[in-house]
Scaffold this active site. Sequence first.
Site, PDB file in Angstrom:
ATOM      1  N   ARG A  16       0.785  -1.265  -0.025  1.00 53.22           N
ATOM      2  CA  ARG A  16       0.145   0.089   0.124  1.00 53.22           C
ATOM      3  C   ARG A  16       0.884   1.231  -0.016  1.00 53.22           C
ATOM      4  O   ARG A  16       0.429   2.261  -0.285  1.00 53.22           O
ATOM      5  CB  ARG A  16      -0.924  -0.027   0.958  1.00 53.22           C
ATOM      6  CG  ARG A  16      -2.224  -0.758   0.854  1.00 53.22           C
ATOM      7  CD  ARG A  16      -3.063  -0.843   2.021  1.00 53.22           C
ATOM      8  NE  ARG A  16      -2.652  -1.905   3.013  1.00 53.22           N
ATOM      9  CZ  ARG A  16      -3.190  -1.814   4.389  1.00 53.22           C
ATOM     10  NH1 ARG A  16      -4.159  -0.975   4.760  1.00 53.22           N
ATOM     11  NH2 ARG A  16      -2.754  -2.771   5.236  1.00 53.22           N
ATOM     12  N   GLY A  78       3.721 -15.986   7.329  1.00 56.56           N
ATOM     13  CA  GLY A  78       3.253 -15.635   8.542  1.00 56.56           C
ATOM     14  C   GLY A  78       4.209 -15.278   9.501  1.00 56.56           C
ATOM     15  O   GLY A  78       5.506 -15.722   9.368  1.00 56.56           O
ATOM     16  N   THR A  79       3.669 -14.515  10.461  1.00 56.13           N
ATOM     17  CA  THR A  79       4.853 -14.071  11.401  1.00 56.13           C
ATOM     18  C   THR A  79       5.371 -15.140  12.405  1.00 56.13           C
ATOM     19  O   THR A  79       6.585 -15.014  12.619  1.00 56.13           O
ATOM     20  CB  THR A  79       3.776 -13.359  12.554  1.00 56.13           C
ATOM     21  OG1 THR A  79       2.478 -14.008  12.923  1.00 56.13           O
ATOM     22  CG2 THR A  79       3.457 -11.784  11.815  1.00 56.13           C
ATOM     23  N   GLU A 155      -7.022 -14.770  15.733  1.00 58.56           N
ATOM     24  CA  GLU A 155      -7.140 -13.893  14.631  1.00 58.56           C
ATOM     25  C   GLU A 155      -8.360 -13.320  14.319  1.00 58.56           C
ATOM     26  O   GLU A 155      -9.313 -14.131  14.323  1.00 58.56           O
ATOM     27  CB  GLU A 155      -6.233 -14.323  13.454  1.00 58.56           C
ATOM     28  CG  GLU A 155      -4.866 -14.462  13.873  1.00 58.56           C
ATOM     29  CD  GLU A 155      -4.215 -13.273  14.031  1.00 58.56           C
ATOM     30  OE1 GLU A 155      -4.172 -12.203  13.429  1.00 58.56           O
ATOM     31  OE2 GLU A 155      -3.866 -12.983  15.246  1.00 58.56           O
ATOM     32  N   TYR A 366      29.907  37.128  -0.797  1.00 60.28           N
ATOM     33  CA  TYR A 366      30.313  35.776  -0.762  1.00 60.28           C
ATOM     34  C   TYR A 366      31.807  35.301  -0.198  1.00 60.28           C
ATOM     35  O   TYR A 366      32.698  35.792  -0.545  1.00 60.28           O
ATOM     36  CB  TYR A 366      30.038  35.195  -2.038  1.00 60.28           C
ATOM     37  CG  TYR A 366      30.697  33.689  -2.368  1.00 60.28           C
ATOM     38  CD1 TYR A 366      30.161  32.771  -1.603  1.00 60.28           C
ATOM     39  CD2 TYR A 366      32.206  33.600  -3.017  1.00 60.28           C
ATOM     40  CE1 TYR A 366      30.747  31.415  -1.470  1.00 60.28           C
ATOM     41  CE2 TYR A 366      32.585  32.327  -2.897  1.00 60.28           C
ATOM     42  CZ  TYR A 366      31.878  31.204  -2.094  1.00 60.28           C
ATOM     43  OH  TYR A 366      32.605  29.943  -2.455  1.00 60.28           O
ATOM     44  N   ASN A 386      37.649  32.705  -5.193  1.00 59.52           N
ATOM     45  CA  ASN A 386      38.170  31.647  -4.636  1.00 59.52           C
ATOM     46  C   ASN A 386      38.454  30.385  -5.513  1.00 59.52           C
ATOM     47  O   ASN A 386      38.989  29.343  -5.455  1.00 59.52           O
ATOM     48  CB  ASN A 386      37.542  30.857  -3.308  1.00 59.52           C
ATOM     49  CG  ASN A 386      36.029  30.223  -3.812  1.00 59.52           C
ATOM     50  OD1 ASN A 386      35.357  30.870  -4.700  1.00 59.52           O
ATOM     51  ND2 ASN A 386      35.716  29.062  -3.053  1.00 59.52           N
ATOM     52  N   TYR A 387      37.820  30.586  -6.782  1.00 57.61           N
ATOM     53  CA  TYR A 387      37.896  29.436  -7.880  1.00 57.61           C
ATOM     54  C   TYR A 387      38.598  29.835  -8.979  1.00 57.61           C
ATOM     55  O   TYR A 387      37.964  30.657  -9.812  1.00 57.61           O
ATOM     56  CB  TYR A 387      36.561  28.888  -8.155  1.00 57.61           C
ATOM     57  CG  TYR A 387      36.501  27.712  -9.021  1.00 57.61           C
ATOM     58  CD1 TYR A 387      37.073  26.590  -8.657  1.00 57.61           C
ATOM     59  CD2 TYR A 387      35.346  27.566  -9.953  1.00 57.61           C
ATOM     60  CE1 TYR A 387      36.984  25.247  -9.485  1.00 57.61           C
ATOM     61  CE2 TYR A 387      35.231  26.547 -10.679  1.00 57.61           C
ATOM     62  CZ  TYR A 387      36.031  25.433 -10.440  1.00 57.61           C
ATOM     63  OH  TYR A 387      35.738  24.308 -11.256  1.00 57.61           O
TER      64      TYR A 387
HETATM   65  C1  UD1 Z   1      -0.709  -9.504  13.566  1.00 62.84           C
HETATM   66  C2  UD1 Z   1      -1.010 -10.578  14.471  1.00 62.84           C
HETATM   67  C3  UD1 Z   1      -2.313  -9.968  15.067  1.00 62.84           C
HETATM   68  C4  UD1 Z   1      -1.817  -8.682  15.690  1.00 62.84           C
HETATM   69  C5  UD1 Z   1      -1.370  -7.515  14.669  1.00 62.84           C
HETATM   70  C6  UD1 Z   1      -1.084  -6.578  15.381  1.00 62.84           C
HETATM   71  C7  UD1 Z   1      -0.284 -12.841  13.927  1.00 62.84           C
HETATM   72  C8  UD1 Z   1      -0.758 -13.870  13.099  1.00 62.84           C
HETATM   73  N1  UD1 Z   1      -1.208 -11.590  13.755  1.00 62.84           N
HETATM   74  O1  UD1 Z   1      -1.641  -9.443  12.530  1.00 62.84           O
HETATM   75  O2  UD1 Z   1      -2.749 -10.815  16.200  1.00 62.84           O
HETATM   76  O3  UD1 Z   1      -2.999  -7.888  16.262  1.00 62.84           O
HETATM   77  O4  UD1 Z   1      -0.237  -8.136  13.910  1.00 62.84           O
HETATM   78  O5  UD1 Z   1      -0.590  -5.500  14.185  1.00 62.84           O
HETATM   79  O6  UD1 Z   1       0.762 -12.627  14.026  1.00 62.84           O
HETATM   80  N2  UD1 Z   1       5.716 -10.381   8.664  1.00 62.84           N
HETATM   81  C9  UD1 Z   1       6.614 -10.796   7.998  1.00 62.84           C
HETATM   82  N3  UD1 Z   1       6.806 -12.013   7.472  1.00 62.84           N
HETATM   83  C10 UD1 Z   1       5.711 -12.840   7.480  1.00 62.84           C
HETATM   84  C11 UD1 Z   1       4.371 -12.244   7.897  1.00 62.84           C
HETATM   85  C12 UD1 Z   1       4.437 -10.991   8.355  1.00 62.84           C
HETATM   86  O7  UD1 Z   1       8.031 -10.380   8.310  1.00 62.84           O
HETATM   87  O8  UD1 Z   1       5.457 -13.737   6.641  1.00 62.84           O
HETATM   88  C13 UD1 Z   1       5.839  -8.922   9.287  1.00 62.84           C
HETATM   89  C14 UD1 Z   1       5.140  -7.792   8.308  1.00 62.84           C
HETATM   90  O9  UD1 Z   1       5.984  -7.149   7.635  1.00 62.84           O
HETATM   91  C15 UD1 Z   1       4.503  -6.916   9.390  1.00 62.84           C
HETATM   92  C16 UD1 Z   1       4.371  -7.730  10.726  1.00 62.84           C
HETATM   93  O10 UD1 Z   1       5.208  -8.999  10.550  1.00 62.84           O
HETATM   94  O11 UD1 Z   1       5.508  -6.125  10.002  1.00 62.84           O
HETATM   95  C17 UD1 Z   1       2.972  -8.088  10.817  1.00 62.84           C
HETATM   96  O12 UD1 Z   1       2.375  -8.759   9.841  1.00 62.84           O
HETATM   97  P1  UD1 Z   1       0.742  -8.723   9.345  1.00 62.84           P
HETATM   98  O13 UD1 Z   1       0.580  -9.600   8.129  1.00 62.84           O
HETATM   99  O14 UD1 Z   1       0.426  -7.227   9.258  1.00 62.84           O
HETATM  100  O15 UD1 Z   1       0.274  -9.212  10.691  1.00 62.84           O
HETATM  101  P2  UD1 Z   1      -1.294  -9.125  11.074  1.00 62.84           P
HETATM  102  O16 UD1 Z   1      -2.404  -9.729  10.181  1.00 62.84           O
HETATM  103  O17 UD1 Z   1      -1.571  -7.705  10.911  1.00 62.84           O
END
Ligand code: UD1
Length: 453
Positions: A16, A78-79, A155, A366, A386-387
């Site tokens: 975004r 995923g995180t 979630e 200057y 100067n130059y």
């Molecule tokens: C996550 C949390 C949610 C929380 C929210 C707060 C999980 C599953 N959920 O959701 O409970 O309320 O954050 O903002 O953790 N990222 C990576 N690699 C990945 C996925 C994400 O580096 O594979 C990084 C993203 O760049 C970002 C952060 O982790 O900075 C959060 O990821 P995002 O996908 O925004 O998590 P949410 O779904 O918002």
Amino acid sequence: MSDLLAVVLAAGKGTRMKSTLPKVLHRIGGKPMVQQVLDAATKAGAKRSVVVVGFGGESVEATLGAQAEYVVQAEQLGTGHAVMQVSSLLQDFDGTVMVLYGDTPLLRGETLAKLFAEHQRSKASATVLTACVIDPTGYGRVIRDDSGQVLKIVEQKDADSQERAINEINTGIYCFERVALLEALSKITCNNIQGEYYLTDVIGILAQSEVKVRAVQVEDYEETLGINSRVQLADAEKILRRRKLVDLMDHGVTIMDIDSTFIDAEVCIGPDTIIYPFTWIEGQTTIGSNCEIGPSSRIQNSSIGDQTTVHFSYAHDCQIGNRVTVGPYVHLRPNTCLADGVKVGNFVEVKNSQVGTGSKIPHLSYIGDTDMGAGVNIGSGTITVNYDGKHKHRTTLEDGVFIGCNTNLVAPVTVGKGAYVAAGSTITKDVPSEALGVARARQSNIDGWVTKK
Ligand code: UD1
Ligand code: CA
């Protein structure tokens, strides 16, 4: 106190933002947003930081350099998956792992320090930072039992209507004991609506173990807001900016107009200094007390002493002493050093020059590559030449020199102590001390010229 290691998740693309720059490198408060997060972690006591990178990882690494270690998450699954990438780095670490996101630049070091302190005090295996919000839409919800004990995080997309009604959310910031984290991570799956490995599932797993999971509620939820768009970036910039201005005002600085004053986080300003509207003070800048800065001035990476005024001017990479007057309309370029009591302006440019105590360059000049002693007076319209088209040369003006108006000083050239230069001269040879240098055509008047022509 146990060791603290920060893991900063920054693999997301930040679609975004509509940018070729990785989201976490967009600047806020004068720094890339991920730098703000690293600084907060360091303030909280983190001795080591690991950044999980994906999209644009090389530029994140190039920007942050040796202050962190880097792990690549090739696919964003995923995180939980992101933190798994750090597992091998964590094998030899004995302590607490704090997980953060690289896109939350408003976090305060004090808040993280409190989270870490509470985590250690309670000896929990995990402590999650939560927030109670009016509209929890989109966030993971914190599920507690009747006694208030944290059971799990659900979630938004996986939550039922009862769970969605809960307004305590997961901010995504946690402390984990390393052993417990790695063990729980090995148990999580991607059996959920999004098909992702959720870090939040680690909380549910640990909550079932003997060492309980704790939750700490953040005082100011705004701190944990993530940046996903340029509009949010601008909003956050405003919050950070105001925070800095409030801090300065609390320490005795007058800020006349909060909405038009921009001061970077690292800037130091002494008490009873007044900052007038439309002023930018950036980078590593220090300003003393009882100064007047602005209106309409920009100061970058410079130091300014006490009782100095800077009006309608731009100074970068300069040193300015005490009781100096700068402006209006002055450009002070890098390596300019103005000693105490100097006066520069109106409409003057000074570059790579030393200006001695009490010297004056009051109008339309200057001055480049010049070593000027104390008590020198520079007449209006003086130019250091100067130059020569190939090389830069220096001009030396010793103590007490008086330069008449509209003089050219063709460098390299020295005007000796106490010497005078007549107005309108083009000085190409050194002027000995106490002498008068005159270098201009003599005037002749032609009588009756007007009637004869
Ligand atoms: C996550 C949390 C949610 C929380 C929210 C707060 C999980 C599953 N959920 O959701 O409970 O309320 O954050 O903002 O953790 N990222 C990576 N690699 C990945 C996925 C994400 O580096 O594979 C990084 C993203 O760049 C970002 C952060 O982790 O900075 C959060 O990821 P995002 O996908 O925004 O998590 P949410 O779904 O918002
Ligand atoms: Ca998010």
